[in-house]
Write a protein that holds these residues in place. Structure first.
Motif, PDB file in Angstrom:
ATOM      1  N   UNK A   1       9.038 -12.857 -15.659  1.00 19.41           N
ATOM      2  CA  UNK A   1       9.627 -13.094 -14.273  1.00 19.41           C
ATOM      3  C   UNK A   1      10.408 -12.365 -13.301  1.00 19.41           C
ATOM      4  N   UNK A   2      12.243 -12.426 -14.265  1.00 20.74           N
ATOM      5  CA  UNK A   2      12.762 -12.280 -13.647  1.00 20.74           C
ATOM      6  C   UNK A   2      13.170 -11.306 -13.745  1.00 20.74           C
ATOM      7  N   UNK A   3      12.511 -10.663 -14.944  1.00 26.01           N
ATOM      8  CA  UNK A   3      12.848  -8.360 -15.114  1.00 26.01           C
ATOM      9  C   UNK A   3      11.479  -8.801 -13.879  1.00 26.01           C
ATOM     10  N   UNK A   4      10.665  -9.214 -13.574  1.00 26.88           N
ATOM     11  CA  UNK A   4       9.750  -8.230 -12.398  1.00 26.88           C
ATOM     12  C   UNK A   4      10.495  -8.831 -11.233  1.00 26.88           C
ATOM     13  N   UNK A   5      11.404 -10.276 -10.900  1.00 30.53           N
ATOM     14  CA  UNK A   5      12.807 -10.066  -9.849  1.00 30.53           C
ATOM     15  C   UNK A   5      13.341  -9.027  -9.884  1.00 30.53           C
ATOM     16  N   UNK A   6      13.950  -9.016 -10.360  1.00 30.85           N
ATOM     17  CA  UNK A   6      15.087  -8.117 -10.508  1.00 30.85           C
ATOM     18  C   UNK A   6      15.004  -6.819 -10.145  1.00 30.85           C
ATOM     19  N   UNK A   7      14.002  -5.249 -10.980  1.00 28.14           N
ATOM     20  CA  UNK A   7      12.982  -4.609 -10.435  1.00 28.14           C
ATOM     21  C   UNK A   7      12.061  -4.519  -9.195  1.00 28.14           C
ATOM     22  N   UNK A   8      12.417  -5.679  -8.537  1.00 24.84           N
ATOM     23  CA  UNK A   8      11.997  -4.693  -7.273  1.00 24.84           C
ATOM     24  C   UNK A   8      12.425  -4.464  -6.244  1.00 24.84           C
ATOM     25  N   UNK A   9      14.099  -4.696  -6.252  1.00 26.59           N
ATOM     26  CA  UNK A   9      15.165  -4.282  -5.941  1.00 26.59           C
ATOM     27  C   UNK A   9      15.611  -3.422  -6.562  1.00 26.59           C
ATOM     28  N   UNK A  10      15.671  -3.180  -7.574  1.00 25.17           N
ATOM     29  CA  UNK A  10      17.125  -2.630  -8.378  1.00 25.17           C
ATOM     30  C   UNK A  10      15.754  -1.994 -10.056  1.00 25.17           C
TER      31      UNK A  10
ATOM     32  N   UNK B   1       3.556  14.861   2.396  1.00 25.98           N
ATOM     33  CA  UNK B   1       2.837  13.887   1.444  1.00 25.98           C
ATOM     34  C   UNK B   1       1.969  14.395   0.225  1.00 25.98           C
ATOM     35  N   UNK B   2       1.802  14.093  -0.703  1.00 31.27           N
ATOM     36  CA  UNK B   2       0.957  15.033  -1.292  1.00 31.27           C
ATOM     37  C   UNK B   2      -0.108  14.484  -1.732  1.00 31.27           C
ATOM     38  N   UNK B   3      -0.550  12.898  -1.168  1.00 30.09           N
ATOM     39  CA  UNK B   3      -1.248  11.826  -1.056  1.00 30.09           C
ATOM     40  C   UNK B   3      -1.275  10.847   0.167  1.00 30.09           C
ATOM     41  N   UNK B   4      -1.767  10.380   0.393  1.00 31.48           N
ATOM     42  CA  UNK B   4      -1.477   9.087   1.431  1.00 31.48           C
ATOM     43  C   UNK B   4      -0.233   7.820   0.597  1.00 31.48           C
ATOM     44  N   UNK B   5       0.428   7.771   1.420  1.00 32.38           N
ATOM     45  CA  UNK B   5       1.344   6.677   0.849  1.00 32.38           C
ATOM     46  C   UNK B   5       1.966   5.559   1.699  1.00 32.38           C
ATOM     47  N   UNK B   6       1.596   4.225   1.747  1.00 28.08           N
ATOM     48  CA  UNK B   6       2.110   3.615   2.660  1.00 28.08           C
ATOM     49  C   UNK B   6       4.330   3.382   2.849  1.00 28.08           C
ATOM     50  N   UNK B   7       3.913   3.454   4.072  1.00 24.03           N
ATOM     51  CA  UNK B   7       5.804   3.361   4.331  1.00 24.03           C
ATOM     52  C   UNK B   7       5.712   3.283   5.640  1.00 24.03           C
ATOM     53  N   UNK B   8       7.238   3.567   5.413  1.00 25.85           N
ATOM     54  CA  UNK B   8       7.844   3.175   7.583  1.00 25.85           C
ATOM     55  C   UNK B   8       8.538   4.064   7.918  1.00 25.85           C
ATOM     56  N   UNK B   9       7.260   5.337   7.913  1.00 27.22           N
ATOM     57  CA  UNK B   9       7.200   6.256   8.343  1.00 27.22           C
ATOM     58  C   UNK B   9       7.215   6.676  10.260  1.00 27.22           C
ATOM     59  N   UNK B  10       7.666   7.466  10.911  1.00 27.65           N
ATOM     60  CA  UNK B  10       7.201   7.772  12.397  1.00 27.65           C
ATOM     61  C   UNK B  10       6.597   8.739  11.921  1.00 27.65           C
ATOM     62  N   UNK B  11       5.795   9.567  11.618  1.00 28.36           N
ATOM     63  CA  UNK B  11       5.331  10.375  11.000  1.00 28.36           C
ATOM     64  C   UNK B  11       4.744  10.885   9.436  1.00 28.36           C
TER      65      UNK B  11
ATOM     66  N   UNK C   1       9.616  11.169  -6.547  1.00 32.21           N
ATOM     67  CA  UNK C   1       8.584  10.650  -7.032  1.00 32.21           C
ATOM     68  C   UNK C   1       7.697   9.248  -7.082  1.00 32.21           C
ATOM     69  N   UNK C   2       8.819   8.320  -7.371  1.00 30.71           N
ATOM     70  CA  UNK C   2       7.954   7.110  -7.385  1.00 30.71           C
ATOM     71  C   UNK C   2       7.767   5.944  -6.243  1.00 30.71           C
ATOM     72  N   UNK C   3       7.349   5.316  -5.938  1.00 29.74           N
ATOM     73  CA  UNK C   3       7.004   4.983  -4.138  1.00 29.74           C
ATOM     74  C   UNK C   3       6.811   3.184  -5.284  1.00 29.74           C
ATOM     75  N   UNK C   4       8.873   3.275  -4.928  1.00 28.17           N
ATOM     76  CA  UNK C   4       8.665   1.736  -5.482  1.00 28.17           C
ATOM     77  C   UNK C   4      10.250   1.513  -4.542  1.00 28.17           C
ATOM     78  N   UNK C   5      10.426  -0.126  -4.816  1.00 30.19           N
ATOM     79  CA  UNK C   5      11.941  -0.115  -4.413  1.00 30.19           C
ATOM     80  C   UNK C   5      12.660   1.281  -3.623  1.00 30.19           C
ATOM     81  N   UNK C   6      13.448   1.695  -4.422  1.00 33.55           N
ATOM     82  CA  UNK C   6      14.111   3.002  -4.228  1.00 33.55           C
ATOM     83  C   UNK C   6      13.319   4.170  -3.570  1.00 33.55           C
ATOM     84  N   UNK C   7      12.269   4.418  -3.562  1.00 29.08           N
ATOM     85  CA  UNK C   7      12.039   5.214  -2.468  1.00 29.08           C
ATOM     86  C   UNK C   7      11.750   4.847  -0.981  1.00 29.08           C
ATOM     87  N   UNK C   8      10.675   3.289  -0.591  1.00 30.90           N
ATOM     88  CA  UNK C   8      11.593   2.599   0.643  1.00 30.90           C
ATOM     89  C   UNK C   8      12.747   2.763   0.671  1.00 30.90           C
ATOM     90  N   UNK C   9      13.619   3.122  -0.096  1.00 30.97           N
ATOM     91  CA  UNK C   9      15.777   2.297   0.417  1.00 30.97           C
ATOM     92  C   UNK C   9      15.502   3.559   1.219  1.00 30.97           C
TER      93      UNK C   9
END
Length: 483
Positions: free
Chosen positions: A440-449, A102-112, A82-90
């Protein structure tokens, strides 16, 4: 089609509540009507012949209308976080959906992508025409794709056929009948596992098939269930139950009408005692994986050790084997492997990953353990670097790799320390620049996890390492315990 199975029992009681959420509720009759009208409105999607249609909706009721409508149309679906974050894009990258709803416009690597907002739902569900055509679905047709990330280093895709979904629902309903004390009544099921996993998806389907009410709440709303006096069934992880216990009002009496199932990790005795004293005496532990469903069930008992996860369910074949794949005697530690009708055939379109964990009809979840003389399964460790932080599994090597890429970190290593309840918690030992900023480390780690729990930090002069070059995580643990 699993949509008919999910709604079959409710058809005999259309006025009973099928699903409730913070702002409202819907009866089985309303759910059946909405599924029929939405499936009719989406009928043209069949002409596109998509291999999978992904769904991203924060509103749980609309999300499940779409899941059931796509099943009625014979189209494979998948749920996105539900949340658009690293897990969503993964998830999008792994599922590679042809269409994303989608329930609202969302950026992502979508075919359609197709945005179906609140106004669209209100229009279709109020004046739309119900689908009167029955779409034939064969038993081996794939109707659902899910993500599995708890038994390997990377998240993988699982394809669920109509036959598999039906069998898995029967398993869950039967398991519930034989392992729990509650019976008929105003039963409410509180699911907390994400629908993007097969486990979370099947729990909700099984609850609907059993004719029970689903109470869809976010993590921040979980405390609301404790003001209710009707029987409630909650499936939670050790980390989630810790959070629930911390939110309870002082002096609250335990709730005998609450039944907890702990999934996603062993239940330490300290945490088990806290649950019984503060929340409910009705606790069971289940062990399994998305690839094989529930394998064992254990009722909470102060007499059993922390590593026991229960007796093997009757439709599961389980063995403990040595490195050559030969079964070992009771009491001997080895690698856990399982077979049975609840085990999927492999990972979808991934022969290498399938070959690594599916061998000669057996699935290897990556756990080590032993069976005692009474048939109880004891878990004692992993065959890899995965660790469960209260339910979510993480690869310590992958965490280290990300950690070392952060600016200002000279060296570092993640390791595990049990918290006050005995649940594994993440710690990190750091060697950093003098002006290093921890946020900065917290932000860095949670970008991926993004699911990584709060991490306790210790600064050291050098990271102890083994001859192989790997961090000596045992030495780090002992240093913390001794201090």
């Amino acid at each position: 089609m699993f949509d008919r199975l999910a709604l079959a029992r409710g058809a005999g009681a259309p006025d009973s509540i099928a699903m409730s959420w913070l702002e409202g509720e819907a009866t089985f009759g309303q759910l059946a009507q909405d599924v029929g009208r939405v499936s009719s409105a989406l009928f043209q999607l069949r002409t596109l012949m998509p291999s999978v249609v992904a769904i991203r909706y924060e509103h749980p009721y609309r999300h499940w209308i779409l899941v059931l409508a796509l099943a009625r149309l014979g189209l494979p679906s998948a749920s996105l976080p539900g949340h658009v974050d690293a897990n969503f894009h993964r998830a999008v990258d792994i599922l590679t959906p042809d269409i994303v709803l989608l329930d609202q416009p969302t950026e992502g690597n979508f075919s359609q992508s197709l945005v179906l907002d609140e106004n669209w739902f209100e229009h279709v569900c109020s004046i739309g025409k119900e689908l009167d055509e029955i779409i034939p679905v064969l038993p081996d047709d794939v109707l659902r794709l899910s993500l599995a990330g708890g038994t390997g280093h990377t998240t993988k895709r699982i394809a669920l056929t109509a036959r598999y979904v039906e069998t898995a629902i029967y398993h869950l309903v039967f398991q519930d009948l034989v392992s729990q004390k509650y019976r008929e009544g105003d039963l409410r099921v509180l699911p907390t596992l994400g629908a993007e996993t097969s486990s979370g998806f099947l729990v909700i389907l099984a609850a609907l098939a059993a004719g029970t009410r689903l109470q869809m709440l976010t993590a921040a709303q979980l405390g609301l269930v404790f003001s209710q006096k009707t029987p409630t069934v909650a499936v939670v992880s050790p980390r989630q139950i810790e959070a629930i216990l911390s939110q309870l009002p002082p002096g609250m009496a335990p709730l005998p009408e609450l039944y907890l199932t702990i999934a996603g990790g062993k239940l330490p005795s300290t945490l088990r005692d806290s649950i019984c004293q503060m929340l409910t005496p009705n606790v069971q532990v289940v062990y399994g994986a998305d690839e094989c469903g529930v394998v064992t069930v254990a009722q909470s008992d102060p007499q059993i050790s922390d590593d026991v996860v229960g007796q093997v369910l009757p439709w599961v074949g389980l063995q403990i084997v040595d490195e050559q794949g030969s079964p070992v005697p009771a009491g001997s530690t080895g690698t856990v492997r399982v077979c049975g009708t609840g085990v999927v055939d492999g990972y979808h379109n991934d022969p290498d990953a399938t070959a690594a964990q599916f061998k000669n009809g057996w699935f290897y979840p990556g756990d080590r353990g032993f069976l005692d003389l009474e048939g109880n399964l004891h878990l004692v460790g992993r065959t890899d670097a995965l660790v469960s932080f209260g339910g979510d599994k993480f690869d310590l090597d992958a965490l280290d790799e990300r950690l070392l890429g952060c600016a200002g970190v000279k060296d570092g290593a993640m390791f595990v320390v049990p918290d006050r309840q005995g649940v594994a918690a993440p710690w990190v030992a750091l060697v950093t620049d003098v002006d290093f900023k921890l946020d900065e480390l917290s932000t860095w780690m949670r970008e991926i996890f993004p699911n990584l729990p709060d991490v306790t930090v210790v600064w050291i002069s050098a990271v102890p390492r083994l001859e192989s070059g790997q961090p000596d995580r045992v030495a780090l643990l002992k240093a913390v315990q001794s201090s």
